[in-house]
Design a protein around this motif. Structure first.
Motif, short mmCIF file in Angstrom:
data_model
loop_
_atom_site.label_atom_id
_atom_site.label_comp_id
_atom_site.label_asym_id
_atom_site.label_seq_id
_atom_site.Cartn_x
_atom_site.Cartn_y
_atom_site.Cartn_z
N ARG A 238 1.07 -1.27 -0.41
CA ARG A 238 -0.50 -0.45 -0.70
C ARG A 238 0.68 1.51 0.55
NH1 ARG A 238 -4.49 -2.04 4.29
NH2 ARG A 238 -5.57 -2.80 2.36
N ALA A 239 1.84 1.22 0.67
CA ALA A 239 2.65 2.74 0.78
C ALA A 239 3.15 2.63 -0.72
CB ALA A 239 3.96 2.17 2.05
N GLN A 240 3.31 1.26 -1.36
CA GLN A 240 4.18 1.92 -2.68
C GLN A 240 2.68 2.74 -3.59
OE1 GLN A 240 6.88 1.13 -4.71
NE2 GLN A 240 7.50 1.63 -2.25
N GLY A 241 1.96 2.15 -3.57
CA GLY A 241 0.49 3.59 -3.93
C GLY A 241 -0.40 1.73 -4.88
N HIS A 242 0.29 0.92 -4.56
CA HIS A 242 -0.49 -0.56 -4.74
C HIS A 242 -2.22 -0.83 -3.96
CE1 HIS A 242 2.19 -1.55 -7.00
NE2 HIS A 242 3.11 -2.29 -6.40
N GLU A 243 -3.16 -1.10 -4.37
CA GLU A 243 -4.27 -1.48 -3.68
C GLU A 243 -4.04 -3.15 -3.28
OE1 GLU A 243 -7.25 0.64 -3.84
OE2 GLU A 243 -6.37 2.18 -4.49
N VAL A 244 -4.68 -3.44 -2.08
CA VAL A 244 -4.40 -4.77 -1.97
C VAL A 244 -5.65 -4.83 -0.92
CG1 VAL A 244 -3.15 -5.99 0.33
CG2 VAL A 244 -2.10 -4.35 -0.90
N LEU A 245 -6.28 -5.98 -1.25
CA LEU A 245 -7.35 -6.68 -0.46
C LEU A 245 -6.47 -8.21 0.32
CD1 LEU A 245 -10.02 -6.54 -3.09
CD2 LEU A 245 -9.63 -5.37 -0.80
#
Lengths: 234, 234
Positions: free
Chosen positions: B28-35
């Protein structure tokens, strides 16, 4: 001989289920004792979790294998696990009878493995492979799959050898616990069988079971004597 | 990038669970969305059976893969399966995060595989390997185990190469559905880690995740173009 069949197919009328009940009949007719755990019919719980232990060595942090060891020693394992262990210890031959899902056992059968082959009994520390806790007993896979044999008939085939796909199960599980693993019975192309081919396959299965005593175990795992104290090759 | 982590460890405070939540933060800190699907916390049902279908094509005889195909087309799959499929289709990268039990995923994760990677979507007929239904997405294993790396460091090691044990999962499951499989993150010797070694391993994990885009997929499966209509090598 005492035979314990662990069966996991969701359709009682399936060919896979027919193999289970046919094996039971064939082996009993030979004078063997046979017990079957029909995991779907029994509603067997497949998930290894904290509920498997009546008392906990460490109630705040679950290390499943450590709790298995402790609970087995104290007789506080969940009753369904205790019952399966009783059958496992009773048997001379363990047969796992299942449809191959994703080149592996279905989750329900994997759950039987995760919960029943407990640390402290089936393995533990340096008790594995020829030193495994179930050494002296034999095991055999009996499996059905949709694919045809030529998809698995050597290194150039599309999926490679079936035994390579079965490695975690035959070597990493059965042989790991010390079981001598007999050649598997493999029923190919099962959803597409003609009645005649189905009948032939049942005959092949019968022949496979009647010839078990003439079959040598597969060479799956090394001898631990060939490894040093840190388990490096000598 | 959309990342879907499927996590299966029974202890929320375990190192394996820490890997799941740490991956979530790092990505998430890299800008990705995570589920994340936390299968134990969700009480995910692992057993593939008739209850997975609202209506049945054949109510008298269950062929699980055929009913999957039909139920997916009709939107009558069990809601929990539908929800997981939604996340699977949404993601660009699937991470399976789990402790290795018997050289394989725990039953709960195997059940996610059995029920969610449905016929008609993930694979079917000649749609597998490079033609698989999930081609274009990537996948990665993130696993913890008790053994040390030298038990798996080549053909002469006591268990042989880890990748051979992971074959049904990396090749037979992930690559089978067309997923490009990135090198796994493997946390060795986890129950025995010192606090310093644990910290180092979390750093290694972070580095592994941050370098994913520079990593090439593993070469696990053949191209179907090299096989004929009957799937024999050309």
């Amino acid at each position: 001989m005492n035979v314990f069949i662990v069966h996991a197919h969701p359709e009682p009328k399936s060919f896979c289920s027919a193999l289970c009940w046919s094996a039971t009949e064939i082996l009993r007719a030979q004078g063997h004792e046979v017990l079957v755990s029909d995991l779907h019919a029994d509603g067997f719980k497949p998930v290894a979790d904290a509920a498997d232990f009546g008392t906990r060595q460490n109630p705040d942090y679950l290390v499943y294998a450590l709790e298995q060891r402790q609970a087995y020693a104290q007789g506080s394992l969940a009753p369904d696990i205790q019952a399966e262990i009783g059958k496992l210890l009773w048997c001379d031959l363990l047969i796992l009878n299942f449809p191959l899902y994703w080149f592996a056992p279905p989750a329900l059968l994997k759950g039987w493995i995760d919960r029943v082959l407990i640390s402290g009994l089936a393995y533990g520390g340096k008790r594995f492979y020829d030193q495994g806790g179930l050494a002296g007993k034999r095991a055999m896979l009996s499996l059905t799959l949709g694919g045809q044999a030529h998809l698995f008939d050597g290194p150039e085939s599309v999926h490679g050898p079936l035994e390579d796909m079965l490695r975690p199960l035959q070597r990493g599980t059965l042989a790991y616990t010390g079981l001598a693993v007999l050649p598997p019975f493999v029923a190919w192309h099962v959803p597409y069988l003609s009645p005649a081919a189905r009948e032939q396959l049942l005959q092949d299965h019968r022949h496979h079971l009647l010839s078990l005593d003439r079959r040598s175990p597969l060479k799956l795992a090394p001898r631990l004597a060939d490894f040093d104290e840190r388990l490096r090759p000598r």
